[in-house]
Scaffold this motif. Structure first.
Motif, PDB file in Angstrom:
ATOM      1  N   ASN A  39      -2.364   6.569  10.438  1.00 64.04           N
ATOM      2  CA  ASN A  39      -2.713   5.610   9.383  1.00 64.04           C
ATOM      3  C   ASN A  39      -2.216   4.208   9.721  1.00 64.04           C
ATOM      4  OD1 ASN A  39      -4.005   7.466   7.784  1.00 64.04           O
ATOM      5  ND2 ASN A  39      -2.287   7.768   6.378  1.00 64.04           N
ATOM      6  N   ALA A  40      -1.003   4.134  10.263  1.00 66.29           N
ATOM      7  CA  ALA A  40      -0.438   2.829  10.618  1.00 66.29           C
ATOM      8  C   ALA A  40      -1.293   2.180  11.707  1.00 66.29           C
ATOM      9  CB  ALA A  40       1.000   2.996  11.104  1.00 66.29           C
ATOM     10  N   ALA A  43      -4.408   0.867  10.266  1.00 70.06           N
ATOM     11  CA  ALA A  43      -4.156  -0.359   9.498  1.00 70.06           C
ATOM     12  C   ALA A  43      -4.021  -1.562  10.441  1.00 70.06           C
ATOM     13  CB  ALA A  43      -2.891  -0.201   8.654  1.00 70.06           C
ATOM     14  N   LYS A  46      -7.492  -2.431  11.687  1.00 67.46           N
ATOM     15  CA  LYS A  46      -8.261  -3.158  10.669  1.00 67.46           C
ATOM     16  C   LYS A  46      -7.866  -4.622  10.628  1.00 67.46           C
ATOM     17  CE  LYS A  46      -9.206   0.758   7.707  1.00 67.46           C
ATOM     18  NZ  LYS A  46      -8.554   1.605   6.718  1.00 67.46           N
ATOM     19  N   ASP A  81       4.565  -0.652   9.557  1.00 69.91           N
ATOM     20  CA  ASP A  81       3.554  -1.312  10.385  1.00 69.91           C
ATOM     21  C   ASP A  81       3.298  -2.695   9.832  1.00 69.91           C
ATOM     22  OD1 ASP A  81       1.044  -1.493   8.627  1.00 69.91           O
ATOM     23  OD2 ASP A  81       1.472   0.657   8.461  1.00 69.91           O
ATOM     24  N   GLY A  85      -2.116  -3.600   5.338  1.00 69.16           N
ATOM     25  CA  GLY A  85      -1.407  -3.439   4.072  1.00 69.16           C
ATOM     26  C   GLY A  85      -2.311  -2.968   2.938  1.00 69.16           C
ATOM     27  N   MET A  86      -1.685  -2.681   1.807  1.00 68.85           N
ATOM     28  CA  MET A  86      -2.453  -2.213   0.653  1.00 68.85           C
ATOM     29  C   MET A  86      -2.124  -3.032  -0.582  1.00 68.85           C
ATOM     30  SD  MET A  86      -2.375   1.941   1.008  1.00 68.85           S
ATOM     31  CE  MET A  86      -0.800   2.069   1.856  1.00 68.85           C
ATOM     32  N   HIS A  94      -6.589   4.605  -2.927  1.00 68.64           N
ATOM     33  CA  HIS A  94      -6.522   5.325  -1.645  1.00 68.64           C
ATOM     34  C   HIS A  94      -5.415   6.352  -1.592  1.00 68.64           C
ATOM     35  CE1 HIS A  94      -8.668   1.658   0.229  1.00 68.64           C
ATOM     36  NE2 HIS A  94      -9.496   2.491  -0.370  1.00 68.64           N
ATOM     37  N   ILE A  95      -4.341   6.082  -2.292  1.00 69.47           N
ATOM     38  CA  ILE A  95      -3.216   7.015  -2.214  1.00 69.47           C
ATOM     39  C   ILE A  95      -3.222   7.985  -3.398  1.00 69.47           C
ATOM     40  CG2 ILE A  95      -0.697   7.215  -2.098  1.00 69.47           C
ATOM     41  CD1 ILE A  95      -1.751   6.008   0.440  1.00 69.47           C
ATOM     42  N   VAL A 128      -5.757  16.092   4.931  1.00 67.94           N
ATOM     43  CA  VAL A 128      -5.115  15.552   3.752  1.00 67.94           C
ATOM     44  C   VAL A 128      -4.217  14.377   4.081  1.00 67.94           C
ATOM     45  CG1 VAL A 128      -5.251  17.553   2.267  1.00 67.94           C
ATOM     46  CG2 VAL A 128      -3.434  17.372   3.936  1.00 67.94           C
ATOM     47  N   GLY A 129      -4.257  13.961   5.338  1.00 65.16           N
ATOM     48  CA  GLY A 129      -3.607  12.725   5.772  1.00 65.16           C
ATOM     49  C   GLY A 129      -2.244  12.480   5.168  1.00 65.16           C
ATOM     50  N   PHE A 130      -2.173  11.406   4.422  1.00 64.91           N
ATOM     51  CA  PHE A 130      -0.911  10.941   3.867  1.00 64.91           C
ATOM     52  C   PHE A 130      -0.161  12.039   3.112  1.00 64.91           C
ATOM     53  CE2 PHE A 130       1.165   9.395   0.016  1.00 64.91           C
ATOM     54  CZ  PHE A 130       2.218   8.701   0.591  1.00 64.91           C
ATOM     55  N   THR A 175       2.871  -2.318   5.836  1.00 64.29           N
ATOM     56  CA  THR A 175       3.261  -1.181   4.998  1.00 64.29           C
ATOM     57  C   THR A 175       4.526  -0.520   5.531  1.00 64.29           C
ATOM     58  OG1 THR A 175       0.928  -0.783   4.500  1.00 64.29           O
ATOM     59  CG2 THR A 175       2.429   1.045   4.092  1.00 64.29           C
ATOM     60  N   HIS A 274      -9.693  12.183  11.928  1.00 68.64           N
ATOM     61  CA  HIS A 274      -9.003  12.651  10.722  1.00 68.64           C
ATOM     62  C   HIS A 274      -9.331  14.116  10.441  1.00 68.64           C
ATOM     63  CE1 HIS A 274      -8.073   8.433   9.045  1.00 68.64           C
ATOM     64  NE2 HIS A 274      -8.438   8.347  10.309  1.00 68.64           N
TER      65      HIS A 274
HETATM   66  P1  ADP Z   1      -7.349   9.163   5.608  1.00 67.28           P
HETATM   67  O1  ADP Z   1      -6.431   8.434   6.527  1.00 67.28           O
HETATM   68  O2  ADP Z   1      -7.874  10.442   6.164  1.00 67.28           O
HETATM   69  O3  ADP Z   1      -8.373   8.301   4.985  1.00 67.28           O
HETATM   70  P2  ADP Z   1      -4.959   9.304   4.064  1.00 67.28           P
HETATM   71  O4  ADP Z   1      -4.578  10.084   2.845  1.00 67.28           O
HETATM   72  O5  ADP Z   1      -4.101   9.482   5.248  1.00 67.28           O
HETATM   73  O6  ADP Z   1      -6.439   9.668   4.368  1.00 67.28           O
HETATM   74  O7  ADP Z   1      -4.972   7.781   3.697  1.00 67.28           O
HETATM   75  C1  ADP Z   1      -5.737   7.329   2.629  1.00 67.28           C
HETATM   76  C2  ADP Z   1      -5.991   5.847   2.729  1.00 67.28           C
HETATM   77  O8  ADP Z   1      -4.831   5.107   2.424  1.00 67.28           O
HETATM   78  C3  ADP Z   1      -6.402   5.363   4.097  1.00 67.28           C
HETATM   79  O9  ADP Z   1      -7.769   5.559   4.351  1.00 67.28           O
HETATM   80  C4  ADP Z   1      -6.028   3.887   4.011  1.00 67.28           C
HETATM   81  O10 ADP Z   1      -7.040   3.168   3.331  1.00 67.28           O
HETATM   82  C5  ADP Z   1      -4.793   3.907   3.151  1.00 67.28           C
HETATM   83  N1  ADP Z   1      -3.577   3.881   3.964  1.00 67.28           N
HETATM   84  C6  ADP Z   1      -2.801   4.913   4.313  1.00 67.28           C
HETATM   85  N2  ADP Z   1      -1.771   4.509   5.082  1.00 67.28           N
HETATM   86  C7  ADP Z   1      -1.918   3.171   5.252  1.00 67.28           C
HETATM   87  C8  ADP Z   1      -1.167   2.146   5.937  1.00 67.28           C
HETATM   88  N3  ADP Z   1      -0.086   2.420   6.658  1.00 67.28           N
HETATM   89  N4  ADP Z   1      -1.643   0.879   5.852  1.00 67.28           N
HETATM   90  C9  ADP Z   1      -2.739   0.577   5.142  1.00 67.28           C
HETATM   91  N5  ADP Z   1      -3.472   1.489   4.475  1.00 67.28           N
HETATM   92  C10 ADP Z   1      -3.067   2.773   4.527  1.00 67.28           C
END
Ligand code: ADP
Length: 649
Positions: A39-40, A43, A46, A81, A85-86, A94-95, A128-130, A175, A274
């Protein structure tokens, strides 16, 4: 200093996923680090892309990096990172939410089949990523500031259904994700993630290829040295802290295949896609000659759960001189190959270029050509050498290749041998066109197919009988896309493809055909008036009533014109668009069938026999039901049928 924290509830689907994570089924919990680093890295990508057009988003001389900070006393690990950012909304959307089409279905499926293996597989497919961070942490604090915005926010949660957001101070964009680690529990896969060696091992294993330096402080004791540079016997000990880069950052796609292990390719794939599953196939390809580029393509082993939805994100990542300039660039492969994930790296493209300009770039067109060829050649290779694998590929992505037959004229000849169908030959196996042709009977000149909603409908179709009797195999087209495809696929190896339910079947030798023709002519003269009567009764539904050339045991069937849509497709289209009108088709009667023979007798006895009208309607109903079609008036059909049964008892 933070403002009053606001409380939020996780969206219902997210709650369920979180629950699964917290009570985790995954043994190797360390992959959470892979997800957060991934994810970092995204970011940073991007922000890098954005800064091409908005350089003011970066501080002068700013370098992109990912930093891991461990605090042994507090038992935290922080992943930092300086990426995009968010914002507050991003954190919520997103979270706290999984805003992807099909999520609900995914969660439903998970509820329906709650076995550990299924859950594991579904999560693998979904990614499920994060949330995976909750496998290792019992509380997570995110501090993030979106590039170009003034306010920073702190998000915090223990993963139990609630999270808070507050405004906080943060100097620069990016972030920081602070994990309040669970106690070390090696038996359950939780190592000490504040330990430099543990962390660097995990990074090396899963994230070595990441394109940005992953930094961590390395602390060690150093003993005072003598004049020869050797440690002094009772020398003073000092703690030395060094900044270390944990990953090699080698772009994996530019390395020769022999240098990279399958595991490394797999981890890279997981980062890119992913997806938590291993890819089904890795294709490393370097184009040489007039246009040089590197590419690393992957075919997933499972169709992503949202693959057949509108919003599915496809495309390859495009790198120029090791810098990602575009994520999900769709022009590099035709749409029907959208299941392929990967990276393309070229030195022949400018770094500062917009998506629009790139779409028209000659090099891109050429790359697309090469990549398509490479992908199709690889599929052919799997088809020829790894049959099982190909079958599982087909199960996941077969319909996409059929789209290719429709849309990619240039490669149609390459696609046709890759298609598989059900057929009358063997209910347990799929057949290719090539295999069909190899089984064609002497005298058979055409490849026959029949559309239908399901195998059983097609198998019981009256259209099939005559072909079965001759021992001719019939392909079963059970997917709506098959039918659209037949408009583009009319020949294979010089053999015409022919619907068993449309037009003249063109069976037998010249003499046989002439004989049948003559018979039908004579019978039509004999039955002509009856046919007219039936036609008169069914005019509303039927274009014409004829005697059939090919019915065997069935009394009647319905036949379309050569270029008509099948009624099945018509019905599907009508569902979306009620203004689609049904085309009237032809009712064919079997002059050798006792029902038709007796109707003719009745007709001779009494032309105005009321029952003839009822029989006509029943025959129409019979013909429609036998192709799985609904009746125009089922109440009426039932009434006539009941009266008839009563009479015959
Ligand atoms: P995925 O990465 O598969 O989309 P995640 O649950 O890992 O699912 O993350 C969800 C969203 O949160 C990401 O798509 C991104 O938009 C945002 N995100 C997560 N980590 C970061 C980060 N370090 N910096 C910026 N945005 C982030």
């Amino acid at each position: 200093m933070s403002s009053q924290a606001e409380k939020f509830q996780f969206q219902a689907e997210s709650k369920q996923l979180l629950n699964l994570m917290i009570h985790s089924i995954y043994v190797n919990k360390e992959i959470f680090l892979r997800e957060l680093i991934s994810n970092a890295s995204d970011a940073l990508d991007k922000l890098r892309v954005l800064s091409i057009t908005q350089p003011e988003l970066l501080k002068p001389g700013e370098l992109f990096e990912i930093r891991l900070e461990a605090d042994k006393e507090a038992r935290t690990l922080t992943i930092k990172d300086n990426g995009i950012g968010m914002s507050r909304d991003d954190l919520i959307n997103h979270i706290g939410t999984i805003a992807r089409s099909g999520t609900q279905e995914f969660v439903n499926k998970m509820k329906e089949q709650p076995s550990q293996d299924n859950v594991k597989e579904l999560i693998g497919q979904f990614g499920v990523g994060f949330y995976s961070a909750f496998m290792a942490a019992d509380k997570i604090t995110i501090i993030s500031k979106k590039a170009g915005e003034d306010l920073a926010h702190e998000w915090e949660s223990e993963g139990e259904g609630e999270y808070t957001i507050a405004v906080v101070e943060k100097e620069s964009h990016g972030t920081e994700i602070k994990l309040h680690l669970k106690p070390v529990d090696v038996d359950n896969g939780i190592e000490d993630y504040t330990d430099y060696y543990s962390v660097s091992r995990v990074v090396k294993k899963y994230s070595d290829f990441i394109n940005y330096p992953i930094m961590m402080k390395w602390e060690r004791e150093e003993t005072e040295k003598d004049e020869n540079g050797m440690p002094k016997k009772d020398g003073k000990k000092t703690t030395v802290i060094e900044d270390k880069i944990l990953n090699s950052m080698k772009p994996i796609w530019m390395r020769s295949q022999s240098e990279v292990s399958a595991e490394d390719y797999n981890e890279f794939y997981k980062h890119l896609s992913h997806d938590w599953n291993e890819p089904m196939k890795t294709i490393s390809y370097k184009a040489e000659g007039a246009l040089e580029f590197y590419s690393l393509l992957f075919i997933p082993s499972k169709a992503p759960f949202d693959f057949y939805y509108q919003g599915y994100k496809s495309g390859l990542s495009l790198y120029v001189k090791k810098v990602m300039i575009m994520e999900s660039f769709e022009e590099l492969l035709p749409k029907y190959l959208r299941f392929i994930k990967g990276v393309v790296e070229s030195s022949d493209l400018p770094l500062n270029i917009s998506r629009e300009t790139l779409q028209q770039d000659r090099n891109v067109t050429q790359m697309r050509k090469n990549l398509t060829k490479k992908a199709l050649d690889s599929l052919k290779d799997i088809f020829s050498n790894e049959k099982e694998k190909y079958l599982s590929f087909w199960k996941e992505f077969g319909p996409a290749l059929k789209e290719g037959v429709i849309s990619d004229y240039e490669n149609r000849e390459k696609l046709l041998p890759l298609l598989l169908f059900e057929s009358s030959n063997d209910p347990t196996a799929l057949t290719s066109l090539e295999e069909y042709v190899s089984r064609m009977k002497d005298g058979q000149t055409e490849i026959y197919y029949l559309f239908g909603e399901s195998r059983s409908v097609v198998e019981n179709s009256p259209h099939l009988e005559v072909l079965k009797e001759k021992g001719y195999e019939v392909l079963y087209f059970l997917n709506p896309v098959d039918e659209i495809m037949t408009q583009y696929l009319n020949k294979f190896n010089d053999k015409n493809l022919k619907s068993a339910a449309k037009g003249d079947l063109n069976l037998g030798t010249k003499e046989e055909k002439e004989k049948v023709e003559k018979e039908i002519k004579e019978k039509t003269a004999e039955y002509g008036d009856l046919l007219k009567l039936v036609q008169g009764k069914l005019d509303k539904y039927i274009k014409e009533v004829k005697l059939s050339h090919h019915l065997v045991s069935a009394p009647a069937c319905i036949v379309g014109d050569e270029f008509d849509m099948s009624p099945y497709l018509e019905r599907l289209l009508q569902k979306d668009n009620p203004s689609v009108s049904f085309k009237k088709r032809v009712l064919e009667l079997n002059a050798k069938h006792p029902i038709v023979i007796k109707m003719q007798e009745k007709f001779h006895q009494d032309k105005d026999d009321k029952q003839l009208a009822d029989y006509s309607e029943l025959l129409l109903g019979y013909a429609l039901l036998s192709e799985g079609a609904p009746l125009p008036d089922s109440a009426r059909f039932n009434k006539i049928l009941a009266a008839l049964i009563e009479k015959s008892l």
